[in-house]
Structures are given as structure tokens and as C-alpha cells.
Design a protein around this motif. Structure first.
Motif, PDB file in Angstrom:
ATOM      1  N   SER A  22       0.826  -1.210   0.000  1.00  0.00           N
ATOM      2  CA  SER A  22       0.000   0.000   0.000  1.00  0.00           C
ATOM      3  C   SER A  22       0.862   1.262   0.000  1.00  0.00           C
ATOM      4  O   SER A  22       0.488   2.276  -0.590  1.00  0.00           O
ATOM      5  N   LEU A  23       2.009   1.212   0.664  1.00  0.00           N
ATOM      6  CA  LEU A  23       2.918   2.367   0.658  1.00  0.00           C
ATOM      7  C   LEU A  23       3.574   2.542  -0.706  1.00  0.00           C
ATOM      8  O   LEU A  23       3.847   3.662  -1.146  1.00  0.00           O
ATOM      9  N   ASN A  24       3.825   1.433  -1.375  1.00  0.00           N
ATOM     10  CA  ASN A  24       4.461   1.505  -2.686  1.00  0.00           C
ATOM     11  C   ASN A  24       3.505   2.021  -3.758  1.00  0.00           C
ATOM     12  O   ASN A  24       3.941   2.454  -4.827  1.00  0.00           O
ATOM     13  N   GLU A  25       2.212   1.977  -3.472  1.00  0.00           N
ATOM     14  CA  GLU A  25       1.214   2.423  -4.442  1.00  0.00           C
ATOM     15  C   GLU A  25       0.798   3.878  -4.221  1.00  0.00           C
ATOM     16  O   GLU A  25      -0.182   4.339  -4.807  1.00  0.00           O
ATOM     17  N   GLN A  26       1.556   4.614  -3.406  1.00  0.00           N
ATOM     18  CA  GLN A  26       1.226   5.999  -3.113  1.00  0.00           C
ATOM     19  C   GLN A  26       1.365   6.895  -4.339  1.00  0.00           C
ATOM     20  O   GLN A  26       2.186   6.639  -5.227  1.00  0.00           O
ATOM     21  N   THR A  27       0.576   7.957  -4.367  1.00  0.00           N
ATOM     22  CA  THR A  27       0.699   8.937  -5.444  1.00  0.00           C
ATOM     23  C   THR A  27       1.952   9.790  -5.271  1.00  0.00           C
ATOM     24  O   THR A  27       2.457  10.363  -6.235  1.00  0.00           O
ATOM     25  N   ASP A  28       2.453   9.879  -4.047  1.00  0.00           N
ATOM     26  CA  ASP A  28       3.678  10.617  -3.737  1.00  0.00           C
ATOM     27  C   ASP A  28       4.685   9.629  -3.168  1.00  0.00           C
ATOM     28  O   ASP A  28       4.447   9.011  -2.130  1.00  0.00           O
ATOM     29  N   HIS A  29       5.823   9.454  -3.838  1.00  0.00           N
ATOM     30  CA  HIS A  29       6.831   8.481  -3.422  1.00  0.00           C
ATOM     31  C   HIS A  29       8.029   9.116  -2.722  1.00  0.00           C
ATOM     32  O   HIS A  29       9.042   8.451  -2.495  1.00  0.00           O
ATOM     33  N   ASP A  30       7.908  10.389  -2.368  1.00  0.00           N
ATOM     34  CA  ASP A  30       9.034  11.085  -1.750  1.00  0.00           C
ATOM     35  C   ASP A  30       9.037  10.841  -0.231  1.00  0.00           C
ATOM     36  O   ASP A  30       8.703  11.729   0.562  1.00  0.00           O
ATOM     37  N   PHE A  31       9.388   9.641   0.167  1.00  0.00           N
ATOM     38  CA  PHE A  31       9.540   9.253   1.561  1.00  0.00           C
ATOM     39  C   PHE A  31      10.319   7.944   1.577  1.00  0.00           C
ATOM     40  O   PHE A  31      10.553   7.337   0.526  1.00  0.00           O
ATOM     41  N   ASN A  32      10.754   7.524   2.737  1.00  0.00           N
ATOM     42  CA  ASN A  32      11.449   6.241   2.810  1.00  0.00           C
ATOM     43  C   ASN A  32      10.836   5.373   3.896  1.00  0.00           C
ATOM     44  O   ASN A  32      10.148   5.851   4.797  1.00  0.00           O
TER      45      ASN A  32
END
Length: 309
Positions: A22-32
């Protein structure tokens, strides 16, 4: 704004994989993402690794995932502290703790960033506690009954458990941010330190919120943002004798550490009443195993036996 999301796995690879997906499918990927494995069984950890192999890499524009495997189970507080230290080392501005049995919808990070840009201190993220369903997965506009959402926890003295409440309209210091979904600014850790590892599990989130409040940090609840939580029947009640032992030991420690002066005084007669009640139950052979566990929890506090039991 640099955001690190920390999740803790202990023999829960299936649900952990769902959260990571679910985290990998985010519209914003600027996080770790920092995934801390709390000494799971080898087979469970292998499932985690095989899942991550199939996930796109940061080179493809997806969030970076860092795995830390502990040599032993350090509990909720100790395991998360290892991830928090790594996030601070990575110069993260905000650290988000998410239980591995949660999952989030595609706009979660985007909405989270909008909230973090105008907030400070600790921000509790409401939890939809009924688990996944087709209707809940429909998107942020889906209608959800208020009774299904745990907005925060309520501080109550001289209680073996603390309850989650279905409203955010409660003023601090009565509330605490639930540790299963919470965003914490780095300044909070810099000033008050990490989660108290004496708890191992249970009460550490309430303890952290109280400490932060006393240090002058604001504790608020996020609006228009939720995380979905798979709640099993075992987590809705105290459960096994071992969990009872943790609850009672930690409840007494929590009250003695954080309560006002009169609560610190009342901890002693309260704990004596607990002992008398459980001894009476044992005498009539009523729930003997549970009563023995509660007795052990109280005695653990008297002996200052904290951390993992």
C-alpha cells in the motif's frame, strides 16, 4: 520535508507485505520506509525478503526500503526505537510509526504532507479498526461509521488498560496519540528521548504523549486522514496470561511514573487490592492461570522487573 515511515514485523510477514504494497502504491513516493524485523522466525523473514524482491526499487521512482533485522525481540518500544534511531541518523524531519497490520490508501502520503506542513509535535492518525473490506478500500470518500474509528487514546488513572475513543474532540492532557499510527517531529525525540523500553509493549504510547506534553509539545489528531487496521479478536481484549502480566505490570509502572502525586500514592493500595482479588480467585479455583499472571505482573513491578518477561 523528509519523512521516514517505520514499521515493525514479528512473524507477521503477510500483513507486513500488505502494508508495504500500500505504501508503494502511493501517489507521492518522496519518503522512505524502515522495516524493523523483531527476530521473526526464519521462514517469516524469508517471506519478507521474497516480497521485497518483487517490489520496484528507488531507481524506478519508488520509496527506498531499508531492512533492519534484530537479533532478539525487543518489543514494540525497543524495536521501534531502533528504527527511530536510524531515521534520525538519516536526517528525517518527521517519523511516522505504522503498525505492520495497517494499510493505507493511495493518497495517504500526499494528505499526510499537507498536514505535517502546518503542524508540530505529535500527530495521531485515526485508525479504522474494523479491518479491510471492499467498501473500505473504495477510497477516501467512502462513508465510514464514526464508531469504527479510533481517533486517540484516553488517559485514565488506576486502570489495567487504556481505551481508544471514537472522537477527536477531547482536550489534552486527557488524550494520547495511539502508537499504531502516529507522526512525530524529530524535535520531540531530541528533547525527550525515545520510547520507554521498560514497557516492552503496552502503555508506551500513552507514556510518550504525556512526556511530550509536559515538555511543551502539541499533541493533535490528523483530520481527513486515516489508516486501516486489521484488528483480531485477541487484540480487542487482554487475551493470554502473558499479556495480562504485561498489562498489569505496565499499568502500575505507568501510573507511578506519570500520575499526579495522589495517584502515585494510590498506586500502592490499588495494587494491594489487585493482589487480594487475584489471591481470592486462586483460592476458589476461578481463572487460576489468569490470576497467577496478574499476580506476577504486580510482583514484577515491586521487583522493578521491566522490559521483556
Amino acid at each position: 520535508m523528509k519523512i521516514s515511515i517505520i514499521t515493525l514485523n514479528y512473524n507477521g510477514s503477510e500483513k507486513t507485505a500488505e502494508l508495504i504494497k500500500s505504501l508503494n502504491e502511493q501517489t507521492d513516493h518522496d519518503f522512505n520506509i524502515i522495516l524493523v524485523d523483531n527476530a521473526s522466525e526464519e521462514a517469516d523473514f524469508d517471506k519478507i525478503k521474497s516480497t521485497l524482491v518483487r517490489i520496484p526499487t528507488p531507481h524506478d521512482g519508488y520509496p527506498q526500503i531499508q531492512i533492519i533485522r534484530n537479533r532478539e525481540n525487543f518489543g514494540f518500544s525497543g524495536g521501534n526505537n531502533i528504527g527511530i534511531r536510524q531515521a534520525l541518523k538519516n536526517s528525517s524531519d518527521w517519523i511516522v510509526l505504522l503498525n505492520n497490520d495497517t494499510w493505507v490508501e493511495k493518497g495517504f502520503i500526499e494528505r499526510l504532507k499537507a498536514i505535517l506542513s502546518v503542524k508540530t509535535g505529535i500527530i495521531g492518525i485515526p485508525l479504522i479498526e474494523d479491518g479491510p473490506s471492499a467498501s473500505l478500500r473504495a477510497g477516501p470518500s467512502t462513508s465510514v461509521r464514526a464508531s469504527r474509528i479510533a481517533y486517540c487514546g484516553k488517559i485514565q488513572w488506576l486502570k489495567p488498560t487504556l481505551i481508544h475513543i471514537p472522537t477527536s474532540q477531547v482536550a489534552y492532557p486527557q488524550i494520547y496519540a495511539i502508537g499504531g499510527a502516529v507522526a512525530i517531529h524529530k524535535d520531540v525525540f531530541d528533547k525527550i528521548g525515545l520510547l520507554d523500553e521498560k514497557y516492552f509493549l503496552y502503555f508506551e504510547d500513552a507514556d510518550f504523549s504525556i512526556r511530550a506534553g509536559k515538555a511543551g509539545f502539541n499533541i493533535s489528531i490528523a483530520e481527513n486522514l486515516t489508516a486501516n487496521h486489521h484488528v483480531s479478536s485477541s487484540t480487542k481484549k487482554l487475551g493470554s496470561p502473558l499479556l495480562l502480566r504485561y498489562h498489569y505490570r505496565n499499568a502500575i509502572y505507568f501510573n507511578f511514573k506519570n500520575g499526579p502525586w495522589y495517584i502515585k500514592f494510590l498506586v500502592w493500595p490499588w495494587s494491594w487490592l489487585v493482589l487480594i482479588k487475584q489471591l481470592a480467585k486462586i483460592a476458589i479455583s476461578k481463572n487460576k492461570e489468569e490470576s497467577k499472571a496478574i499476580l506476577s505482573g504486580v510482583l514484577d513491578f515491586y521487583k522493578r522487573k521491566y522490559g521483556k518477561i
